[in-house]
Motif scaffolding. Structure first.
Motif, PDB file in Angstrom:
ATOM      1  N   LEU A 118      16.487   1.693   8.108  1.00 58.12           N
ATOM      2  CA  LEU A 118      15.385   1.926   9.043  1.00 58.12           C
ATOM      3  C   LEU A 118      14.084   1.738   8.268  1.00 58.12           C
ATOM      4  O   LEU A 118      13.923   2.294   7.189  1.00 58.12           O
ATOM      5  N   THR A 119      13.159   0.971   8.852  1.00 59.09           N
ATOM      6  CA  THR A 119      11.948   0.630   8.112  1.00 59.09           C
ATOM      7  C   THR A 119      10.685   0.791   8.944  1.00 59.09           C
ATOM      8  O   THR A 119      10.627   0.337  10.092  1.00 59.09           O
ATOM      9  N   TYR A 120       9.700   1.446   8.342  1.00 59.67           N
ATOM     10  CA  TYR A 120       8.332   1.364   8.841  1.00 59.67           C
ATOM     11  C   TYR A 120       7.687   0.260   8.012  1.00 59.67           C
ATOM     12  O   TYR A 120       7.771   0.275   6.778  1.00 59.67           O
ATOM     13  N   PHE A 121       7.040  -0.682   8.673  1.00 59.74           N
ATOM     14  CA  PHE A 121       6.372  -1.758   7.934  1.00 59.74           C
ATOM     15  C   PHE A 121       4.888  -1.725   8.234  1.00 59.74           C
ATOM     16  O   PHE A 121       4.471  -1.886   9.385  1.00 59.74           O
ATOM     17  N   SER A 122       4.090  -1.501   7.197  1.00 61.72           N
ATOM     18  CA  SER A 122       2.636  -1.508   7.323  1.00 61.72           C
ATOM     19  C   SER A 122       2.144  -2.941   7.349  1.00 61.72           C
ATOM     20  O   SER A 122       2.228  -3.656   6.343  1.00 61.72           O
ATOM     21  N   LEU A 123       1.633  -3.360   8.494  1.00 64.32           N
ATOM     22  CA  LEU A 123       1.153  -4.731   8.643  1.00 64.32           C
ATOM     23  C   LEU A 123      -0.089  -4.994   7.815  1.00 64.32           C
ATOM     24  O   LEU A 123      -0.249  -6.053   7.228  1.00 64.32           O
ATOM     25  N   ARG A 124      -0.978  -4.023   7.766  1.00 66.17           N
ATOM     26  CA  ARG A 124      -2.236  -4.199   7.031  1.00 66.17           C
ATOM     27  C   ARG A 124      -2.015  -4.153   5.522  1.00 66.17           C
ATOM     28  O   ARG A 124      -2.583  -4.924   4.776  1.00 66.17           O
ATOM     29  N   LEU A 125      -1.164  -3.226   5.085  1.00 61.44           N
ATOM     30  CA  LEU A 125      -0.913  -3.067   3.651  1.00 61.44           C
ATOM     31  C   LEU A 125       0.215  -3.968   3.143  1.00 61.44           C
ATOM     32  O   LEU A 125       0.463  -4.032   1.950  1.00 61.44           O
TER      33      LEU A 125
END
Length: 171
Positions: A118-125
């Motif tokens: 399961l992944t949260y992906f920071s688009l900006r970072l």
């Protein structure tokens, strides 16, 4: 919403419409979409912005009829790494794991498989924060979810919980 839709269109190989972004945000939107595409590159997109529902017994249901429902940003498959559920975040990606566990339950109810990560992906970072998932952890989360549901249904009065989020959305 526009950014998520643009990413979904790009992931699914559909025409992307950057005209929805104000000119001063256009290059940033393009960069964030590129970050998402680069993160997923070479893997199979199983679903994007996919609506899921499930019953109180954690069985498959339509989004409209589900007791529990959600929209999963991306479901990715790689033969070596397995299935990954991704939730795109515009900024910080270090959120509690609960939202991802909820998505894992939705995917399990509808596809009858457990994701491998399961992944949260920071688009900006341009930064993923990935968590493994276990059956034991999902079972414990199911119990917490049903307990929360029961508390909501039996609570007569909900007290205000002011916070920073209220300045934008609350009267």
């Amino acid at each position: 919403i526009d950014l998520h839709q643009t990413i979904s269109d790009a992931l699914l190989g559909e025409k992307t419409d950057y005209a929805v972004f104000p000119i001063e945000k256009l290059s940033e939107a393009e960069r964030m979409v590129d970050n998402a595409l680069q993160y997923i590159e070479g893997r199979t997109v199983v679903g994007s912005e996919q609506q899921f529902g499930m019953t109180e017994n954690f069985e498959e249901a339509t989004y409209e009829e589900g007791m529990f429902k959600g929209i999963v940003d991306a479901i990715i498959y790689d033969p070596e790494a397995g299935m990954e559920i991704i939730d795109f975040k515009t900024n910080y990606a270090g959120y509690p794991k609960e939202q991802l566990l909820f998505y894992a339950l939705l995917v399990n109810a509808n596809f009858k498989v457990l994701p491998d990560k399961l992944t949260y992906f920071s688009l900006r970072l341009n930064q993923p924060i990935t968590h493994p998932v276990t059956v034991k952890e999902l079972e414990a989360y199911k119990e917490r979810l049903l307990k929360q549901k029961h508390e909501i249904e039996t609570t007569k009065e909900f007290k205000e919980k002011p916070g920073e989020h209220c300045s934008l959305f609350c009267s």
